[in-house]
Write a protein that holds these residues in place. Structure first.
Motif, mmCIF file in Angstrom:
data_model
loop_
_atom_site.group_PDB
_atom_site.id
_atom_site.type_symbol
_atom_site.label_atom_id
_atom_site.label_comp_id
_atom_site.label_asym_id
_atom_site.label_seq_id
_atom_site.Cartn_x
_atom_site.Cartn_y
_atom_site.Cartn_z
ATOM 1 N N PRO A 50 0.819 -1.222 0.000
ATOM 2 C CA PRO A 50 0.000 0.000 0.000
ATOM 3 C C PRO A 50 0.851 1.270 0.000
ATOM 4 C CG PRO A 50 -0.935 -1.606 1.506
ATOM 5 C CD PRO A 50 0.385 -2.177 1.041
ATOM 6 N N SER A 51 1.955 1.277 0.727
ATOM 7 C CA SER A 51 2.770 2.500 0.781
ATOM 8 C C SER A 51 3.463 2.769 -0.560
ATOM 9 C CB SER A 51 3.777 2.444 1.926
ATOM 10 O OG SER A 51 4.618 1.334 1.788
ATOM 11 N N ASP A 52 3.897 1.707 -1.259
ATOM 12 C CA ASP A 52 4.481 1.903 -2.595
ATOM 13 C C ASP A 52 3.416 2.384 -3.574
ATOM 14 O OD1 ASP A 52 7.000 1.204 -1.794
ATOM 15 O OD2 ASP A 52 6.985 -0.789 -2.700
ATOM 16 N N THR A 53 2.219 1.804 -3.476
ATOM 17 C CA THR A 53 1.129 2.239 -4.352
ATOM 18 C C THR A 53 0.841 3.723 -4.152
ATOM 19 O OG1 THR A 53 0.126 0.054 -4.362
ATOM 20 C CG2 THR A 53 -1.314 1.891 -4.916
ATOM 21 N N LYS A 54 0.786 4.137 -2.898
ATOM 22 C CA LYS A 54 0.498 5.558 -2.609
ATOM 23 C C LYS A 54 1.614 6.456 -3.159
ATOM 24 C CE LYS A 54 -0.157 8.913 1.075
ATOM 25 N NZ LYS A 54 0.123 9.218 2.494
ATOM 26 N N LEU A 55 2.853 6.022 -2.989
ATOM 27 C CA LEU A 55 3.993 6.826 -3.458
ATOM 28 C C LEU A 55 3.955 6.991 -4.986
ATOM 29 C CD1 LEU A 55 6.564 8.112 -2.135
ATOM 30 C CD2 LEU A 55 7.747 5.987 -2.697
ATOM 31 N N ILE A 56 3.757 5.887 -5.689
ATOM 32 C CA ILE A 56 3.726 5.931 -7.156
ATOM 33 C C ILE A 56 2.509 6.719 -7.636
ATOM 34 C CG2 ILE A 56 3.525 4.563 -9.279
ATOM 35 C CD1 ILE A 56 4.964 2.273 -7.768
ATOM 36 N N ASP A 57 1.352 6.430 -7.046
ATOM 37 C CA ASP A 57 0.125 7.127 -7.468
ATOM 38 C C ASP A 57 0.246 8.630 -7.255
ATOM 39 O OD1 ASP A 57 -0.948 4.717 -8.168
ATOM 40 O OD2 ASP A 57 -2.437 4.647 -6.553
ATOM 41 N N CYS B 204 3.029 10.440 -7.202
ATOM 42 C CA CYS B 204 3.932 10.983 -8.236
ATOM 43 C C CYS B 204 3.191 11.142 -9.558
ATOM 44 C CB CYS B 204 5.133 10.058 -8.440
ATOM 45 S SG CYS B 204 6.483 10.353 -7.319
ATOM 46 N N GLU B 205 2.420 10.129 -9.939
ATOM 47 C CA GLU B 205 1.716 10.192 -11.232
ATOM 48 C C GLU B 205 0.636 11.276 -11.216
ATOM 49 O OE1 GLU B 205 0.687 6.083 -11.958
ATOM 50 O OE2 GLU B 205 2.678 5.674 -12.798
ATOM 51 N N LYS B 206 -0.042 11.407 -10.084
ATOM 52 C CA LYS B 206 -1.056 12.460 -9.957
ATOM 53 C C LYS B 206 -0.391 13.840 -10.012
ATOM 54 C CE LYS B 206 -4.817 13.872 -6.846
ATOM 55 N NZ LYS B 206 -5.355 13.724 -5.467
ATOM 56 N N ALA B 207 0.758 13.979 -9.362
ATOM 57 C CA ALA B 207 1.495 15.253 -9.392
ATOM 58 C C ALA B 207 1.950 15.577 -10.815
ATOM 59 C CB ALA B 207 2.689 15.190 -8.445
ATOM 60 N N LEU B 208 2.377 14.549 -11.542
ATOM 61 C CA LEU B 208 2.793 14.770 -12.933
ATOM 62 C C LEU B 208 1.605 15.240 -13.776
ATOM 63 C CD1 LEU B 208 4.852 14.636 -15.218
ATOM 64 C CD2 LEU B 208 4.396 12.176 -15.419
ATOM 65 N N ARG B 209 0.464 14.568 -13.623
ATOM 66 C CA ARG B 209 -0.731 14.997 -14.376
ATOM 67 C C ARG B 209 -1.111 16.433 -14.013
ATOM 68 N NH1 ARG B 209 -2.434 9.725 -13.118
ATOM 69 N NH2 ARG B 209 -3.763 10.455 -11.431
ATOM 70 N N ILE C 103 2.454 20.558 -8.731
ATOM 71 C CA ILE C 103 3.195 19.359 -8.311
ATOM 72 C C ILE C 103 3.351 19.341 -6.794
ATOM 73 C CG2 ILE C 103 5.447 18.217 -8.413
ATOM 74 C CD1 ILE C 103 5.690 19.362 -11.302
ATOM 75 N N GLY C 104 3.768 20.476 -6.249
ATOM 76 C CA GLY C 104 4.000 20.563 -4.810
ATOM 77 C C GLY C 104 2.728 20.347 -4.011
ATOM 78 N N GLN C 105 1.644 20.908 -4.492
ATOM 79 C CA GLN C 105 0.383 20.806 -3.760
ATOM 80 C C GLN C 105 -0.093 19.348 -3.677
ATOM 81 O OE1 GLN C 105 -3.063 22.933 -5.391
ATOM 82 N NE2 GLN C 105 -3.395 23.726 -3.329
ATOM 83 N N VAL C 106 -0.049 18.643 -4.799
ATOM 84 C CA VAL C 106 -0.448 17.225 -4.785
ATOM 85 C C VAL C 106 0.452 16.431 -3.835
ATOM 86 C CG1 VAL C 106 -0.512 15.119 -6.183
ATOM 87 C CG2 VAL C 106 -1.468 17.251 -7.095
ATOM 88 N N SER C 107 1.749 16.711 -3.891
ATOM 89 C CA SER C 107 2.712 15.966 -3.064
ATOM 90 C C SER C 107 2.477 16.234 -1.579
ATOM 91 C CB SER C 107 4.136 16.378 -3.444
ATOM 92 O OG SER C 107 4.348 16.219 -4.829
ATOM 93 N N ARG C 108 2.340 17.497 -1.238
ATOM 94 C CA ARG C 108 2.153 17.869 0.177
ATOM 95 C C ARG C 108 0.816 17.383 0.700
ATOM 96 N NH1 ARG C 108 1.570 22.829 -0.200
ATOM 97 N NH2 ARG C 108 2.495 23.429 -2.191
ATOM 98 N N ALA C 109 -0.227 17.450 -0.139
ATOM 99 C CA ALA C 109 -1.559 17.002 0.305
ATOM 100 C C ALA C 109 -1.559 15.520 0.659
ATOM 101 C CB ALA C 109 -2.589 17.284 -0.783
#
Ligand code: MG
Length: 256
Positions: free
Chosen positions: A124-131, A133-138, A157-163
């Protein structure tokens, strides 16, 4: 000064984008348990040779690198975040692997990265990390529009990552792409919206969010290249080369 490219030049960039996308897709299929990082690099090298392309990495020797990179693919495993120098490591199921690939073909560069879990079946933690990153890229790509400002990409990018609860490293991030791999501007993975240069059609950017699970700090491995998380936490990294147009952003390295 951010270079702007004509519509004809953007057309001329499409083949390198497609080549980078296809090669990464093939490497992803080959990244299975029992395969070494050197074998993945060799496959990428073979495809470069067949295409008549040139690696952007093999002679790359910036101030922060101990020596020329010497390989054609960045392979960052688990706590390795960026610039992973391929070495004689055999992948096992569960490894979190980022592949970053940039080449020149017919005079133009494309740069892209993906992250996968070897064998599928991510935690689950890897899934969250990858997801994330991909959401931040989009989110970053969605802001890569004429009339916006560079800070809008960084902020998204920062907002998605921090959220999602991650700290953001702003020392290494996106960049302009053209005749060479790293051109103006640099695009940090966090920033102020509405700030920075205005985005105009013909600008070409590599947008590349990357995250580590529980830190924003890296150190350089003894190989002189691989950047690893200071606390050993795992990392993901995704990247596309994107053109600002009059309308929707054009993703040159789309793998679909
Ligand atoms: Mg890259």
């Amino acid at each position: 000064m951010i270079p702007r490219h004509s519509a004809n030049t953007v057309q001329a960039m499409r083949p390198v984008g497609s080549f980078v996308a296809a090669t990464l897709a093939e490497l992803k299929q080959h990244a299975t348990a029992g395969v070494t990082l050197l074998e993945l690099d060799a496959l990428a090298h073979q495809r470069i040779t067949e295409a008549g392309a040139q690696s952007c990495y093999i002679d790359y020797h910036p101030s922060f690198g101990a020596s020329p990179f010497g390989k054609v693919l960045c392979t960052s495993v688990n706590d390795a975040a960026l610039h992973g120098l391929p070495h004689d490591y055999t992948l096992v199921n569960g490894d979190l692997l980022s592949l970053d690939f940039a080449v020149t073909l017919k005079g133009w560069v494309a740069d892209s990265a993906l992250t996968l879990v070897v064998g599928g079946n991510p935690t689950p933690s890897d899934t969250k990390l990858i997801d994330t990153c991909e959401k931040a890229l989009r989110a970053g790509i969605a802001q890569a529009r004429s009339g916006n400002r560079l800070g809008d990409i960084s902020h998204a990018i920062g907002q998605v990552s921090r959220a999602a609860g991650y700290a953001v490293n702003t020392d290494f991030g996106g960049h302009g792409v053209g005749r060479t791999m790293h051109e103006d501007p640099s695009i940090p993975n966090d920033g102020e919206p509405g700030r920075g240069p205005k985005l105009k059609p013909g600008m070409v950017f590599a947008i590349e969010p990357w995250l580590m699970e529980t830190t924003a700090d890296v150190y350089t491995d003894e190989d002189g290249w691989t950047l690893k998380s200071v606390d050993g936490s795992r990392s993901a990294h995704v990247e596309h080369t994107v053109v600002i147009t009059e309308g929707e952003p054009l993703v040159l390295t789309a793998r679909d």
